[in-house]
Design a protein around this motif. Sequence first.
Motif, mmCIF file in Angstrom:
data_model
loop_
_atom_site.group_PDB
_atom_site.id
_atom_site.type_symbol
_atom_site.label_atom_id
_atom_site.label_comp_id
_atom_site.label_asym_id
_atom_site.label_seq_id
_atom_site.Cartn_x
_atom_site.Cartn_y
_atom_site.Cartn_z
ATOM 1 N N VAL A 52 0.836 -1.212 0.000
ATOM 2 C CA VAL A 52 0.000 0.000 0.000
ATOM 3 C C VAL A 52 0.864 1.252 0.000
ATOM 4 C CG1 VAL A 52 -1.723 1.317 1.274
ATOM 5 C CG2 VAL A 52 -1.925 -1.173 1.112
ATOM 6 N N ARG A 53 1.889 1.287 0.840
ATOM 7 C CA ARG A 53 2.750 2.456 0.932
ATOM 8 C C ARG A 53 3.414 2.757 -0.421
ATOM 9 N NH1 ARG A 53 7.304 2.654 5.509
ATOM 10 N NH2 ARG A 53 5.409 2.375 6.770
ATOM 11 N N ARG A 54 3.720 1.710 -1.153
ATOM 12 C CA ARG A 54 4.387 1.892 -2.432
ATOM 13 C C ARG A 54 3.529 2.677 -3.424
ATOM 14 N NH1 ARG A 54 4.295 -1.886 -6.548
ATOM 15 N NH2 ARG A 54 3.490 -3.447 -5.085
ATOM 16 N N HIS A 55 2.203 2.598 -3.270
ATOM 17 C CA HIS A 55 1.299 3.255 -4.221
ATOM 18 C C HIS A 55 0.870 4.659 -3.765
ATOM 19 C CE1 HIS A 55 1.070 -0.443 -6.437
ATOM 20 N NE2 HIS A 55 0.570 -1.117 -5.391
ATOM 21 N N VAL A 56 1.177 5.030 -2.524
ATOM 22 C CA VAL A 56 0.692 6.315 -2.001
ATOM 23 C C VAL A 56 1.199 7.509 -2.803
ATOM 24 C CG1 VAL A 56 0.798 7.893 -0.017
ATOM 25 C CG2 VAL A 56 0.224 5.482 0.321
ATOM 26 N N PRO A 57 2.519 7.634 -3.077
ATOM 27 C CA PRO A 57 2.977 8.799 -3.853
ATOM 28 C C PRO A 57 2.302 8.906 -5.214
ATOM 29 C CG PRO A 57 4.831 7.715 -2.813
ATOM 30 C CD PRO A 57 3.664 6.804 -2.637
ATOM 31 N N ALA A 58 2.117 7.758 -5.868
ATOM 32 C CA ALA A 58 1.461 7.789 -7.176
ATOM 33 C C ALA A 58 0.017 8.268 -7.058
ATOM 34 C CB ALA A 58 1.514 6.398 -7.815
ATOM 35 N N ALA A 59 -0.683 7.789 -6.010
ATOM 36 C CA ALA A 59 -2.079 8.209 -5.819
ATOM 37 C C ALA A 59 -2.161 9.704 -5.530
ATOM 38 C CB ALA A 59 -2.693 7.407 -4.678
ATOM 39 N N LEU A 299 -1.313 18.755 -2.036
ATOM 40 C CA LEU A 299 -1.194 17.364 -2.481
ATOM 41 C C LEU A 299 0.181 17.105 -3.103
ATOM 42 C CD1 LEU A 299 -4.727 16.763 -4.053
ATOM 43 C CD2 LEU A 299 -3.791 15.664 -2.006
ATOM 44 N N GLY A 300 0.661 18.087 -3.880
ATOM 45 C CA GLY A 300 1.989 17.938 -4.466
ATOM 46 C C GLY A 300 3.071 17.861 -3.401
ATOM 47 N N ALA A 301 2.935 18.686 -2.372
ATOM 48 C CA ALA A 301 3.902 18.641 -1.267
ATOM 49 C C ALA A 301 3.829 17.311 -0.538
ATOM 50 C CB ALA A 301 3.626 19.794 -0.303
ATOM 51 N N ALA A 302 2.623 16.787 -0.332
ATOM 52 C CA ALA A 302 2.466 15.493 0.332
ATOM 53 C C ALA A 302 3.088 14.377 -0.493
ATOM 54 C CB ALA A 302 0.985 15.211 0.574
ATOM 55 N N THR A 303 2.963 14.483 -1.820
ATOM 56 C CA THR A 303 3.580 13.490 -2.701
ATOM 57 C C THR A 303 5.089 13.458 -2.505
ATOM 58 O OG1 THR A 303 1.846 13.871 -4.343
ATOM 59 C CG2 THR A 303 3.845 12.766 -5.093
ATOM 60 N N ALA A 304 5.704 14.647 -2.490
ATOM 61 C CA ALA A 304 7.160 14.732 -2.332
ATOM 62 C C ALA A 304 7.606 14.245 -0.959
ATOM 63 C CB ALA A 304 7.609 16.172 -2.570
ATOM 64 N N VAL A 305 6.887 14.638 0.094
ATOM 65 C CA VAL A 305 7.277 14.273 1.460
ATOM 66 C C VAL A 305 7.195 12.771 1.678
ATOM 67 C CG1 VAL A 305 6.613 14.452 3.885
ATOM 68 C CG2 VAL A 305 6.725 16.510 2.461
ATOM 69 N N PHE A 311 10.980 6.371 0.618
ATOM 70 C CA PHE A 311 11.816 5.776 -0.438
ATOM 71 C C PHE A 311 13.105 6.551 -0.705
ATOM 72 C CE2 PHE A 311 7.266 5.151 -1.451
ATOM 73 C CZ PHE A 311 7.191 3.798 -1.137
ATOM 74 N N GLN A 312 13.341 7.632 0.067
ATOM 75 C CA GLN A 312 14.543 8.473 -0.049
ATOM 76 C C GLN A 312 14.769 8.991 -1.465
ATOM 77 O OE1 GLN A 312 14.991 5.193 1.651
ATOM 78 N NE2 GLN A 312 14.116 6.471 3.283
ATOM 79 N N ARG A 313 13.675 9.261 -2.145
ATOM 80 C CA ARG A 313 13.786 9.848 -3.497
ATOM 81 C C ARG A 313 12.467 10.528 -3.847
ATOM 82 N NH1 ARG A 313 11.037 6.577 -7.112
ATOM 83 N NH2 ARG A 313 10.551 4.470 -6.349
ATOM 84 N N LEU A 314 12.539 11.438 -4.826
ATOM 85 C CA LEU A 314 11.316 12.078 -5.308
ATOM 86 C C LEU A 314 10.679 11.200 -6.374
ATOM 87 C CD1 LEU A 314 12.519 15.782 -5.650
ATOM 88 C CD2 LEU A 314 10.911 14.874 -3.969
#
Length: 315
Positions: A52-59, A299-305, A311-314
Amino acid sequence: MTFLEPQRLWWLLTLLVLVAAYVFAQTRRRRYAARFTNLALLDQVVPRRPDVRRHVPAALFMATLAVLVSSLALPAMPVQAPRERATIIVAVDVSLSMAATDIEPDRLNAAKESAQGFVETLPDRFNVGLVSFSSAATVVASPTQDHRAVIGSIENLRLGPGTAIGEGVFASLEAIRGFDEDSREDPPPSAIVLLSDGENTSGRSIEEAAAAAAEAEVPVSTIAFGSGAAMIEIDGYQVPADIDREALMELAQDTEGHYYEAESETELNDVYEDIGSSLGTEWVHEEIVTRFVLIAILLGAATAVTSLLWFQRLP
């Protein structure tokens, strides 16, 4: 909430393409993982991460794009905005007797000048309408805040036979009742300013008009024009242009208005000062694009954070 440019929402279809591409990429990734038969070694090379965590930035990234696309459609919320409802009707006598020259240059032009000067003194927020009457009454201009248009309509008034003062009052009351969809149940605070030489010769009586105005709680302020010692020519005959000051005075008194003689722009200020101002409301659509942009930024800031923390990357 509504969208002022709904056709721009078609851009949301591009998000479906991105979602499909993302799902396809994840499917291919699983296939490659399945081909790697030494699963113990795979666990050491690629540490296990929560699915689930792996898909959060994409969502979050997809949500950011969705909000930005929605902002292009100009989202708006219905809000109640103040609206001025105070209304004044200027009723001008255009009967043939108003051609008398006992007032320079004549009664009608003196009345026009007085009416125009009065409208010019009104605050911009007031709604002003124009009624003319001779043997019948006509609403020349419905109540509006375009005072210049009303002044122009006053200038274009022309003489006609007969004098129907009562009808002039009734037409003015009807113009007030037709101001907006709420006027019949909740009439705006109003006043009528009637300019005439005062001798009613046709239509309903002044007494009937006064009773109707009093019942509607609309004061009628009257202005009498002329000295009474004047003659006019009608069909080749000289006839007296009489003035019925008493009738105009009673009309004003019976409706709690004011009575004036000749023209007095200074005193006419009392007419609109007495009725005051009434603020109503109307529903309008207020753009809320900035709110959508702010949400997209968050939302964009949450994606980056989330991507940096997990994952230590953007992304």
